[in-house]
Design a protein around this motif. Sequence first.
Motif, PDB file in Angstrom:
ATOM      1  N   VAL A  12       0.848  -1.199   0.000  1.00  3.51           N
ATOM      2  CA  VAL A  12       0.000   0.000   0.000  1.00  3.51           C
ATOM      3  C   VAL A  12       0.881   1.246   0.000  1.00  3.51           C
ATOM      4  O   VAL A  12       1.806   1.359   0.810  1.00  3.51           O
ATOM      5  CB  VAL A  12      -0.927   0.035   1.226  1.00  3.51           C
ATOM      6  CG1 VAL A  12      -1.739   1.327   1.257  1.00  3.51           C
ATOM      7  CG2 VAL A  12      -1.854  -1.171   1.240  1.00  3.51           C
ATOM      8  N   ILE A  13       0.603   2.151  -0.921  1.00  2.00           N
ATOM      9  CA  ILE A  13       1.219   3.482  -0.905  1.00  2.00           C
ATOM     10  C   ILE A  13       0.132   4.458  -0.469  1.00  2.00           C
ATOM     11  O   ILE A  13      -0.880   4.610  -1.155  1.00  2.00           O
ATOM     12  CB  ILE A  13       1.747   3.882  -2.293  1.00  2.00           C
ATOM     13  CG1 ILE A  13       2.886   2.956  -2.731  1.00  2.00           C
ATOM     14  CG2 ILE A  13       2.223   5.334  -2.285  1.00  2.00           C
ATOM     15  CD1 ILE A  13       3.347   3.182  -4.165  1.00  2.00           C
ATOM     16  N   SER A  14       0.327   5.088   0.671  1.00  2.00           N
ATOM     17  CA  SER A  14      -0.656   6.059   1.150  1.00  2.00           C
ATOM     18  C   SER A  14      -0.161   7.463   0.854  1.00  2.00           C
ATOM     19  O   SER A  14       0.847   7.913   1.403  1.00  2.00           O
ATOM     20  CB  SER A  14      -0.899   5.899   2.652  1.00  2.00           C
ATOM     21  OG  SER A  14      -1.827   6.880   3.087  1.00  2.00           O
TER      22      SER A  14
ATOM     23  N   MET B  13       4.021  -1.125   3.470  1.00  2.00           N
ATOM     24  CA  MET B  13       3.407   0.201   3.333  1.00  2.00           C
ATOM     25  C   MET B  13       4.478   1.257   3.101  1.00  2.00           C
ATOM     26  O   MET B  13       5.569   1.197   3.673  1.00  2.00           O
ATOM     27  CB  MET B  13       2.602   0.544   4.590  1.00  2.00           C
ATOM     28  CG  MET B  13       1.870   1.878   4.520  1.00  2.00           C
ATOM     29  SD  MET B  13       0.798   2.114   5.958  1.00  2.00           S
ATOM     30  CE  MET B  13       0.168   3.768   5.628  1.00  2.00           C
ATOM     31  N   VAL B  14       4.159   2.236   2.253  1.00  2.00           N
ATOM     32  CA  VAL B  14       5.062   3.355   1.968  1.00  2.00           C
ATOM     33  C   VAL B  14       4.272   4.655   2.074  1.00  2.00           C
ATOM     34  O   VAL B  14       3.160   4.755   1.548  1.00  2.00           O
ATOM     35  CB  VAL B  14       5.680   3.228   0.558  1.00  2.00           C
ATOM     36  CG1 VAL B  14       6.622   4.404   0.280  1.00  2.00           C
ATOM     37  CG2 VAL B  14       6.427   1.904   0.396  1.00  2.00           C
ATOM     38  N   THR B  15       4.862   5.653   2.748  1.00  2.00           N
ATOM     39  CA  THR B  15       4.262   6.992   2.793  1.00  2.00           C
ATOM     40  C   THR B  15       5.371   8.039   2.647  1.00  2.00           C
ATOM     41  O   THR B  15       6.545   7.757   2.890  1.00  2.00           O
ATOM     42  CB  THR B  15       3.518   7.284   4.122  1.00  2.00           C
ATOM     43  OG1 THR B  15       4.452   7.788   5.089  1.00  2.00           O
ATOM     44  CG2 THR B  15       2.836   6.057   4.687  1.00  2.00           C
TER      45      THR B  15
ATOM     46  N   ILE C  89      10.019   4.393  -6.366  1.00  2.00           N
ATOM     47  CA  ILE C  89      11.227   3.561  -6.430  1.00  2.00           C
ATOM     48  C   ILE C  89      11.343   2.698  -5.180  1.00  2.00           C
ATOM     49  O   ILE C  89      11.658   1.497  -5.251  1.00  2.00           O
ATOM     50  CB  ILE C  89      12.479   4.454  -6.615  1.00  2.00           C
ATOM     51  CG1 ILE C  89      12.438   5.142  -7.986  1.00  2.00           C
ATOM     52  CG2 ILE C  89      13.753   3.633  -6.478  1.00  2.00           C
ATOM     53  CD1 ILE C  89      13.477   6.244  -8.158  1.00  2.00           C
ATOM     54  N   ALA C  90      11.089   3.297  -4.005  1.00  2.00           N
ATOM     55  CA  ALA C  90      11.150   2.529  -2.756  1.00  2.00           C
ATOM     56  C   ALA C  90      10.120   1.404  -2.755  1.00  2.00           C
ATOM     57  O   ALA C  90      10.428   0.270  -2.365  1.00  2.00           O
ATOM     58  CB  ALA C  90      10.918   3.461  -1.562  1.00  2.00           C
ATOM     59  N   ALA C  91       8.902   1.701  -3.212  1.00  2.00           N
ATOM     60  CA  ALA C  91       7.838   0.682  -3.240  1.00  2.00           C
ATOM     61  C   ALA C  91       8.251  -0.509  -4.098  1.00  2.00           C
ATOM     62  O   ALA C  91       8.079  -1.675  -3.689  1.00  2.00           O
ATOM     63  CB  ALA C  91       6.542   1.301  -3.759  1.00  2.00           C
ATOM     64  N   LEU C  92       8.794  -0.232  -5.276  1.00  2.00           N
ATOM     65  CA  LEU C  92       9.180  -1.322  -6.180  1.00  2.00           C
ATOM     66  C   LEU C  92      10.341  -2.123  -5.589  1.00  2.00           C
ATOM     67  O   LEU C  92      10.363  -3.364  -5.685  1.00  2.00           O
ATOM     68  CB  LEU C  92       9.553  -0.752  -7.544  1.00  2.00           C
ATOM     69  CG  LEU C  92       9.824  -1.787  -8.649  1.00  2.00           C
ATOM     70  CD1 LEU C  92       8.660  -2.772  -8.801  1.00  2.00           C
ATOM     71  CD2 LEU C  92      10.093  -1.085  -9.979  1.00  2.00           C
ATOM     72  N   LYS C  93      11.284  -1.459  -4.960  1.00  2.00           N
ATOM     73  CA  LYS C  93      12.425  -2.170  -4.375  1.00  2.00           C
ATOM     74  C   LYS C  93      11.988  -3.037  -3.186  1.00  2.00           C
ATOM     75  O   LYS C  93      12.565  -4.100  -2.937  1.00  2.00           O
ATOM     76  CB  LYS C  93      13.520  -1.185  -3.970  1.00  2.00           C
ATOM     77  CG  LYS C  93      14.226  -0.575  -5.189  1.00  2.00           C
ATOM     78  CD  LYS C  93      15.434   0.233  -4.826  1.00  2.00           C
ATOM     79  CE  LYS C  93      16.104   0.797  -6.089  1.00  2.00           C
ATOM     80  NZ  LYS C  93      16.551  -0.261  -7.025  1.00  2.00           N
ATOM     81  N   ILE C  94      10.988  -2.597  -2.454  1.00  2.00           N
ATOM     82  CA  ILE C  94      10.445  -3.426  -1.367  1.00  2.00           C
ATOM     83  C   ILE C  94       9.784  -4.676  -1.952  1.00  2.00           C
ATOM     84  O   ILE C  94      10.020  -5.796  -1.489  1.00  2.00           O
ATOM     85  CB  ILE C  94       9.442  -2.616  -0.521  1.00  2.00           C
ATOM     86  CG1 ILE C  94      10.181  -1.524   0.272  1.00  2.00           C
ATOM     87  CG2 ILE C  94       8.676  -3.530   0.443  1.00  2.00           C
ATOM     88  CD1 ILE C  94       9.267  -0.473   0.887  1.00  2.00           C
TER      89      ILE C  94
END
Length: 455
Positions: A74-76, A97-99, A400-405
Amino acid sequence: MKNILIIGAGKSSSYLIKYLLDKSNEEDLRLTIADISTKNALKLINHHKNAKAIILDVFNAFEREKEIKKTDLVISMLPARFHTEVAKDCIRFQKHMVTASYISEEMKALDDAAKEKGLVFMNEIGLDPGLDHMSAMQIIDRIRENDAKMLLFESFCGGLVAPESDNNLWNYKFTWNPRNVVLAGQGGAAMFIQEGTYKYIPYHKLFRRTEFLKINNANYEAYANRDSLAYRSIYGLDTIATMYRGTIRKVGFSRAWNIFVQLGMTDDSYTIEDSENMSYRDFVNLFLAYSPSDSVELKLRSYLKIDQDDVMWEKLIELDIFNPKKKIGLKNATPAQILQKILLDSWTLQEEEKDMIVMQHLFGYEINEKKYQIESSLVVTGENQTYTAMAKTVGLPVAIAALKILKGEITSPGVQRPITKEVYEPILKELEEHGIKFTEKKVPYLGYNPNHVMG
């Protein structure tokens, strides 16, 4: 296939969505863009086969949980105060999760649960906070690796209008949440440390105490952020003599903005009777003494000691705040809400206009009894009203962070910010491919120079 749920499709989401869609075939991604309205999401998706837009009220627990269950991450992109319930669902259903928001106490309280379930909860991964953390820690870690002692860290960032679109006397337009601009600096004194001495600037003095900066041969000013001291522990600089963070504006902005502060127009603590039917001129007159003969203009100039030929006066005239025919049109509004409405008339970025992000860090350090200083600067210009520099520098680090996670390249679990090499090195490297690159140079060590401060 990996599913990503993006909650919130506001101003900062354009590059975020574009990046993930551009990667979606190669990485086998499916995006769901959820918002209270699908209008902006549909525009950004533009019929892409790997994305869909849905209506979601984040306060509807049943609908929110249903969507979170289906996803892998989830990206909030919601305002920070709305992250907590989303985060609790992510814990319950074991989703990363990324914010881009600051870590709240409520978010911090979920750290143990996230670690226990092996979940990455990456926060503060936008522009400021985010890009500032990563670019600062990269140089701070490098200085430490050379067994040097950090003496000074100053960091400045601002969302501005690009020179080619700079067509008002304030040299400013809204490039992010206007409400945050109007309320900037409130909630307590600005706190920092300079040459080992703690400094505090109360809100009513904040915009008269500004630093002067030169970045890429252009002149800027900066006013102090509210709490610079917290960054000492975040960056591992507890014994540093100077720690200062500020917000960048074009020279002259802060002195003019101080007019609104002194009048009380930025106050958000009470509502105004019959604000809906009030004119702009009536609003200004609320904050001035009664006079049976003097005009609103004369009373304001007299109260704030502004000469008629002062550019400050011209800036007020440009905003049309003395217009007796323009109506506020906001019911039970606070002064800050009314001021925001007035400013939106003049400070809204038009469709083909461009914004600009400016960031600068100063690092002072000592090695072998000699003192050195590094200046690291970034300037990014947007494309238009939708693909702004603000959206780029906020959205790309998030994406970028979301994809790397999802790809298992960022694995350390828990509630965190991007201050470790595992996170900042690969993200900064990829950001350079998108034109987000700092220029670095060694400059003479100055330390804190009181001549740089105005007022």
